[in-house]
Structures are given as structure tokens and as C-alpha cells.
Write a protein that holds these residues in place. Structure first.
Motif, PDB file in Angstrom:
ATOM      1  N   ALA A 277       8.317 -23.677   8.504  1.00  0.00           N
ATOM      2  CA  ALA A 277       8.834 -23.530   7.238  1.00  0.00           C
ATOM      3  C   ALA A 277      10.108 -22.916   7.323  1.00  0.00           C
ATOM      4  O   ALA A 277      10.821 -23.218   6.290  1.00  0.00           O
ATOM      5  CB  ALA A 277       7.851 -22.814   6.309  1.00  0.00           C
ATOM      6  N   VAL A 278      10.602 -22.158   8.412  1.00  0.00           N
ATOM      7  CA  VAL A 278      11.802 -21.450   8.294  1.00  0.00           C
ATOM      8  C   VAL A 278      13.100 -22.655   8.950  1.00  0.00           C
ATOM      9  O   VAL A 278      13.053 -22.772  10.133  1.00  0.00           O
ATOM     10  CB  VAL A 278      11.542 -20.474   9.148  1.00  0.00           C
ATOM     11  CG1 VAL A 278      13.091 -19.569   9.254  1.00  0.00           C
ATOM     12  CG2 VAL A 278      10.576 -19.418   8.714  1.00  0.00           C
ATOM     13  N   ASP A 279      13.607 -23.181   7.686  1.00  0.00           N
ATOM     14  CA  ASP A 279      14.718 -24.098   8.206  1.00  0.00           C
ATOM     15  C   ASP A 279      16.176 -23.597   8.218  1.00  0.00           C
ATOM     16  O   ASP A 279      16.796 -23.981   7.451  1.00  0.00           O
ATOM     17  CB  ASP A 279      14.344 -25.270   7.081  1.00  0.00           C
ATOM     18  CG  ASP A 279      14.822 -24.717   5.837  1.00  0.00           C
ATOM     19  OD1 ASP A 279      14.906 -23.430   5.580  1.00  0.00           O
ATOM     20  OD2 ASP A 279      15.205 -25.767   4.985  1.00  0.00           O
ATOM     21  N   VAL A 280      16.319 -22.340   8.866  1.00  0.00           N
ATOM     22  CA  VAL A 280      17.682 -21.889   9.017  1.00  0.00           C
ATOM     23  C   VAL A 280      18.145 -21.998  10.476  1.00  0.00           C
ATOM     24  O   VAL A 280      17.790 -22.055  11.368  1.00  0.00           O
ATOM     25  CB  VAL A 280      17.831 -20.432   8.605  1.00  0.00           C
ATOM     26  CG1 VAL A 280      17.243 -20.268   7.144  1.00  0.00           C
ATOM     27  CG2 VAL A 280      16.650 -19.445   9.574  1.00  0.00           C
ATOM     28  N   ASP A 281      19.586 -22.206  10.431  1.00  0.00           N
ATOM     29  CA  ASP A 281      20.211 -22.078  11.838  1.00  0.00           C
ATOM     30  C   ASP A 281      20.562 -20.627  12.131  1.00  0.00           C
ATOM     31  O   ASP A 281      20.584 -19.702  11.743  1.00  0.00           O
ATOM     32  CB  ASP A 281      21.524 -22.763  11.654  1.00  0.00           C
ATOM     33  CG  ASP A 281      21.359 -24.391  11.470  1.00  0.00           C
ATOM     34  OD1 ASP A 281      20.392 -24.898  11.772  1.00  0.00           O
ATOM     35  OD2 ASP A 281      22.073 -24.925  10.543  1.00  0.00           O
ATOM     36  N   GLY A 282      20.339 -20.466  13.563  1.00  0.00           N
ATOM     37  CA  GLY A 282      20.738 -19.120  14.104  1.00  0.00           C
ATOM     38  C   GLY A 282      19.624 -18.582  14.830  1.00  0.00           C
ATOM     39  O   GLY A 282      18.248 -19.120  14.694  1.00  0.00           O
ATOM     40  N   ALA A 283      19.575 -17.362  15.001  1.00  0.00           N
ATOM     41  CA  ALA A 283      18.500 -16.406  15.665  1.00  0.00           C
ATOM     42  C   ALA A 283      17.699 -16.064  14.288  1.00  0.00           C
ATOM     43  O   ALA A 283      18.130 -15.295  13.478  1.00  0.00           O
ATOM     44  CB  ALA A 283      19.126 -15.333  16.456  1.00  0.00           C
ATOM     45  N   VAL A 284      16.426 -16.008  14.372  1.00  0.00           N
ATOM     46  CA  VAL A 284      15.409 -15.332  13.517  1.00  0.00           C
ATOM     47  C   VAL A 284      14.420 -14.481  13.986  1.00  0.00           C
ATOM     48  O   VAL A 284      13.801 -15.059  15.264  1.00  0.00           O
ATOM     49  CB  VAL A 284      14.707 -16.398  12.681  1.00  0.00           C
ATOM     50  CG1 VAL A 284      13.687 -15.747  11.686  1.00  0.00           C
ATOM     51  CG2 VAL A 284      15.589 -17.184  11.877  1.00  0.00           C
ATOM     52  N   GLY A 285      14.362 -13.079  13.628  1.00  0.00           N
ATOM     53  CA  GLY A 285      13.350 -12.454  14.593  1.00  0.00           C
ATOM     54  C   GLY A 285      12.123 -12.323  13.495  1.00  0.00           C
ATOM     55  O   GLY A 285      12.085 -12.126  12.181  1.00  0.00           O
ATOM     56  N   LEU A 286      10.803 -12.416  14.107  1.00  0.00           N
ATOM     57  CA  LEU A 286       9.643 -12.629  13.574  1.00  0.00           C
ATOM     58  C   LEU A 286       8.781 -11.113  14.032  1.00  0.00           C
ATOM     59  O   LEU A 286       8.479 -11.147  15.152  1.00  0.00           O
ATOM     60  CB  LEU A 286       8.782 -13.767  13.907  1.00  0.00           C
ATOM     61  CG  LEU A 286       7.406 -13.973  13.304  1.00  0.00           C
ATOM     62  CD1 LEU A 286       7.427 -13.779  11.778  1.00  0.00           C
ATOM     63  CD2 LEU A 286       6.739 -14.957  13.721  1.00  0.00           C
ATOM     64  N   SER A 287       8.306 -10.291  12.948  1.00  0.00           N
ATOM     65  CA  SER A 287       7.784  -9.222  13.628  1.00  0.00           C
ATOM     66  C   SER A 287       6.066  -9.517  13.822  1.00  0.00           C
ATOM     67  O   SER A 287       5.777 -10.561  13.394  1.00  0.00           O
ATOM     68  CB  SER A 287       7.626  -8.015  12.394  1.00  0.00           C
ATOM     69  OG  SER A 287       6.741  -8.716  11.317  1.00  0.00           O
ATOM     70  N   GLU A 288       5.390  -8.692  14.395  1.00  0.00           N
ATOM     71  CA  GLU A 288       3.922  -8.852  14.520  1.00  0.00           C
ATOM     72  C   GLU A 288       3.314  -8.270  13.147  1.00  0.00           C
ATOM     73  O   GLU A 288       4.061  -7.566  12.430  1.00  0.00           O
ATOM     74  CB  GLU A 288       3.358  -7.993  15.614  1.00  0.00           C
ATOM     75  CG  GLU A 288       3.921  -8.509  17.080  1.00  0.00           C
ATOM     76  CD  GLU A 288       3.701 -10.009  17.166  1.00  0.00           C
ATOM     77  OE1 GLU A 288       2.264 -10.255  17.184  1.00  0.00           O
ATOM     78  OE2 GLU A 288       4.464 -10.635  17.333  1.00  0.00           O
ATOM     79  N   PRO A 289       2.300  -8.681  12.859  1.00  0.00           N
ATOM     80  CA  PRO A 289       1.557  -8.226  11.583  1.00  0.00           C
ATOM     81  C   PRO A 289       1.253  -6.663  11.434  1.00  0.00           C
ATOM     82  O   PRO A 289       0.830  -5.941  12.565  1.00  0.00           O
ATOM     83  CB  PRO A 289       0.400  -8.928  11.247  1.00  0.00           C
ATOM     84  CG  PRO A 289      -0.067  -9.582  12.659  1.00  0.00           C
ATOM     85  CD  PRO A 289       1.367  -9.555  13.506  1.00  0.00           C
ATOM     86  N   ALA A 290       1.434  -5.902  10.388  1.00  0.00           N
ATOM     87  CA  ALA A 290       1.072  -4.522  10.419  1.00  0.00           C
ATOM     88  C   ALA A 290       0.846  -4.043   8.992  1.00  0.00           C
ATOM     89  O   ALA A 290       1.456  -4.768   7.901  1.00  0.00           O
ATOM     90  CB  ALA A 290       2.308  -3.357  11.169  1.00  0.00           C
ATOM     91  N   ALA A 291      -0.110  -3.258   8.804  1.00  0.00           N
ATOM     92  CA  ALA A 291      -0.688  -2.984   7.498  1.00  0.00           C
ATOM     93  C   ALA A 291       0.016  -1.649   6.763  1.00  0.00           C
ATOM     94  O   ALA A 291       0.499  -0.802   7.383  1.00  0.00           O
ATOM     95  CB  ALA A 291      -2.229  -2.968   7.418  1.00  0.00           C
ATOM     96  N   GLY A 292       0.075  -1.389   5.500  1.00  0.00           N
ATOM     97  CA  GLY A 292       0.471  -0.419   4.754  1.00  0.00           C
ATOM     98  C   GLY A 292       1.703  -0.240   4.856  1.00  0.00           C
ATOM     99  O   GLY A 292       2.603  -1.002   5.259  1.00  0.00           O
ATOM    100  N   LEU A 293       2.215   0.918   4.109  1.00  0.00           N
ATOM    101  CA  LEU A 293       3.810   1.363   4.037  1.00  0.00           C
ATOM    102  C   LEU A 293       4.456   1.445   5.434  1.00  0.00           C
ATOM    103  O   LEU A 293       5.405   1.268   5.631  1.00  0.00           O
ATOM    104  CB  LEU A 293       3.568   2.702   3.201  1.00  0.00           C
ATOM    105  CG  LEU A 293       5.089   2.950   2.912  1.00  0.00           C
ATOM    106  CD1 LEU A 293       6.127   1.850   2.241  1.00  0.00           C
ATOM    107  CD2 LEU A 293       5.077   4.352   2.212  1.00  0.00           C
TER     108      LEU A 293
END
Length: 425
Positions: A277-293
Motif C-alpha cells: 500500500a506504500v506507493d512512494v518513491d525513495g527510502a522508507v523505514g518500517l519498524s517492528e511492532p511494539a506496544a504501549g507508549l
């Protein structure tokens, strides 16, 4: 080192005068600043040390978070200053970087906070200028060119600190009021409070006011600079539909950060849907899931780290933090990382076709648990070829691979990220 002249010592007093610089001197200024960009972490550490020495109030004794905020602020500002000089960006056009905002938020709880942060800026810019001036004097012999470069760069630096001071002074009363009473603020300020504010003073409530649950399982994306607001809004809407989750977004420095708040950790199928779904040019960073504040803050750092490594590698599309977590730590201080790679690899750092092939084989061999068969399958060569190349590499290193396996693997990772091969097929 070239000795300082009367003219160079007088620069600070004349920096706001109209500065004329020839095209040749302007190009030299940019090149000299570019030379310092890989050393930003080391320079920032020295600037921090000296600034805290002269203004101890910057750091709360016994509070590691306070010291970390000062270091992060200095790194952000030093990076912004040398990037500004390297790429010709006017100091008046730069917004306060994320690290500076983090420190500003912490100091807003103190009655003397504004005085401390402004004095910190003055000390920091003075120390950065001294390092910059020495670098310029070491590399420029022509007196007129030296004067032009130092005059122009000093003007840029003081314009930058003026800009930062005006922004922070303008925000001070509002920030103090918000920190004390939690009154209505902009979405960006609410996200900033959630990221950098005191966890016990409304940080989670700030996200709730954006209809975003701080207790959710968060996934963050760091999007490339240059995206307009409309594109980010459309992307957030699309991701909410795909993930069936709430979202929140904010601009941090030049990049956008976008979070999804999920009911549970995403499956690999959902990760794939998010990626698609991420349709952007360039570098995109994706985190790992993490819960809470705490997870909200962790995903912020992970997404930015993943994006930073992707940019270093020249990668486009999505880079997952888990795939580059070790490398992100290794290259946090690029100068020291390069020194590690040079020390461990020695002659194996040479950029020629044979040595590049040896490094590629070593990376595959180590990634496969020191298996000749596994490396051969990965490289599409015979296992005897792998064995021969490993023996060659050990002869060049002067030791067995297993003797310093961890250090060698780290050095290969750093070299691949920071020293792109100049060898062409």
C-alpha cells in the motif's frame, strides 16, 4: 595548521553584514562542509562535551535521559549546520530539528529552561565554528578565499542560530502552558509531546486526543522527504483501510512519520499488505511492532534508523528495521564504523574485482553459518570455489576466519553500507 589572521578573528563581529562570495569560493565551501558530514557524530560529541563543561545546567545530574537529550540535540543541530553549508540551504529556511525539540520539551519544565537552552545554542555554535574554522584553515591557503569562506559560513551559522532562537522563544510560553495544563495544541505538538514528554504528565493522553490509543501495538513508517501533505493524508487513509487500524502522522525534520495502531502484532500477510500500500518513491523505514507508549517511542526510532540505513545503501522501497538493526547500531557513529572496517578488513577493503568477490563470498559464507555448501548455493558457484576463496581471504587477513568471526562479520556489514564498490561489472 594555518595560523589565524586578524581578519579571521574579526569574522564573528561582521557576520551579519552583507557577505559576498565568489562562485569558486562557494563551491570550495560546499566541498569542505561535505568533507565533514561523515564526522558529524564525532564533532557533535566534542561540541556536547565542551558545551556541558561551560553550561552544566544543560544536564540534570544523575539523569541519563537528560544527558541523552542534550547529545541528541547537539547531533541534530551539528548535522543540520554542516548539511546547510554543504548543500547551500539558507539558515533562515531550516526548522528546529527533532533533537532540538526533544531537549526543548524537557527544559520547558524548568523556570530557567529558556535561558539554559539559548545559552546552550550560543556555546554550541561557538564550538562548532571553532572546529569548522580549523578545518577550513587547514585546507585553504589563499587569504582572500579563506576570508570569503569563513565570512560566508559564519554568516550562515549565525543566521541558523538566530532562526532557532526565534523559533524556540516564540514557542516557549505556549509550550510551558501546554506542559502544565494540557490545553489544546496542534496535532504535531501532541505527537511531539507523546514522543518526548514526561510519560507521567499526559504523554499518553496527547495521543488519545488524536483518537489514537497509546496502548495499541504500534508500527511506524519513516517516509522520504518531499511528500506533500495531501499524499501523506491519502496514504494514511489507505493504510487505515488495509490494516483496519487508527493512524497518526507528523513531520519530523524533513521526513514524515506515520504510525498504525493495531489490536495485535501484524501477521506476515498484513505486513505484506502494508508494504504493497506504500506507493512512494525513495527510502522508507518500517519498524517492528511494539506496544504501549514506550513502544510508540521505540517504533519512532526504529523507523528512522531503518530509513537512515536504506539511504546509506542507496536502497528504495521499504526497509524493515529487523533486517538492518545491527547495521543501524554499527553505523550510528560513521567515523568509528569506518575505522572498525579498515582495521578488521585490512587489505580486504581494497576496491578491485578480485577483492570484492572475496568479500561477497565471505558475507555469504558467514551468513550460512560457515557452510561451504550453503554459500555455494547462495552464490551459484561450486563449493570448491567457495573453499578456495575462503583460503585466499584468510591468507590476506593473516588469520583464520573463526578467530575474529563476529568482528569480521560486522566489518563486512559496515563496509558494504558505507563504502559502495566502485568496481563495475
Amino acid at each position: 595548521m594555518r595560523p589565524a589572521t586578524h581578519e579571521t578573528r574579526a569574522l564573528a563581529a561582521t557576520a551579519h553584514d552583507a557577505v559576498r562570495i565568489s562562485p569558486g569560493s562557494a563551491a570550495r565551501l560546499a566541498a569542505l562542509a561535505t568533507d565533514l558530514l561523515p564526522r558529524v557524530e564525532t564533532i557533535a560529541a566534542e561540541v556536547t562535551r565542551r558545551a556541558v563543561l561551560h553550561e552544566p545546567e544543560l544536564v540534570v545530574p544523575g539523569d541519563p535521559a537528560s544527558a541523552e537529550a542534550v547529545a541528541h540535540s547537539t547531533l541534530s543541530n551539528v548535522g543540520a549546520i554542516f548539511s546547510m553549508l554543504a548543500y547551500g540551504v539558507p539558515g533562515s529556511a531550516i526548522e528546529p530539528p527533532a533533537g532540538a525539540i526533544e531537549l526543548f520539551e524537557q527544559l520547558a519544565d524548568r523556570d530557567d529552561g529558556l535561558t539554559v537552552v539559548l545559552r546552550g545554542y550560543r556555546l554550541g555554535i561557538a564550538e562548532a565554528w571553532q572546529i569548522w574554522a580549523r578545518h577550513v584553515r587547514d585546507h585553504v591557503d589563499d587569504t582572500q578565499e579563506l576570508y570569503e569562506i569563513l565570512a560566508a559560513s559564519t554568516s550562515h551559522m549565525l543566521t541558523y542560530v538566530d532562526r532557532m532562537s526565534q523559533e524556540l522563544v516564540g514557542q516557549w510560553n505556549e509550550t510551558r502552558r501546554r506542559r502544565r495544563h494540557g490545553l489544546d495544541v496542534s496535532p504535531d505538538e501532541l505527537v511531539r509531546l507523546a514522543l518526548f514528554g514526561d510519560p507521567g504528565a499526559g504523554a499518553a493522553d496527547a495521543l488519545a486526543r488524536l483518537d489514537y490509543d497509546a496502548a495499541a501495538t504500534h508500527v511506524a513508517l519513516a517516509l522520504p522527504p518531499g511528500l506533500d501533505d495531501a499524499h501523506v493524508v491519502q496514504l494514511a487513509s489507505r493504510l487505515r483501510t488495509v490494516a483496519r487500524a487508527a493512524s497518526v502522522a507528523t513531520r519530523r525534520d524533513a521526513a514524515w512519520l506515520l504510525w498504525l495502531g493495531l489490536d495485535e502484532p501484524p501477521s506476515e500477510r498484513l505486513r505484506g499488505a502494508i508494504t504493497d500500500a506504500v506507493d512512494v518513491d525513495g527510502a522508507v523505514g518500517l519498524s517492528e511492532p511494539a506496544a504501549g507508549l514506550d513502544g510508540f517511542r521505540t517504533t519512532y526510532r526504529e523507523a528512522l534508523d531503518a530509513q537512515r540505513v536504506a539511504v546509506l545503501r542507496g536502497a528504495t522501497g521499504i526497509t524493515r528495521h529487523r533486517d538492518v538493526a545491527l547495521l543501524a547500531v554499527l553505523v550510528a557513529d560513521q567515523e568509528r564504523a569506518r575505522a572498525l572496517a579498515r582495521s578488521e578488513l585490512g587489505p580486504l577493503a581494497v576496491e578491485d574485482e578480485v577483492t570484492c568477490r572475496l568479500r561477497e563470498t565471505l558475507r555469504a559464507y558467514l551468513a550460512c553459518g560457515e557452510s561451504h555448501v550453503g554459500a555455494a548455493e547462495r552464490l551459484f558457484v561450486h563449493q570448491k570455489t567457495v573453499a578456495y576463496r575462503i583460503r585466499q581471504a584468510e591468507q590476506i587477513l593473516g588469520r583464520k576466519i573463526a578467530e575474529r568471526r563476529t568482528e569480521l562479520e560486522a566489518a563486512l556489514l559496515v563496509h558494504e553500507a558505507l563504502e559502495p564498490s566502485s568496481v563495475t561489472d
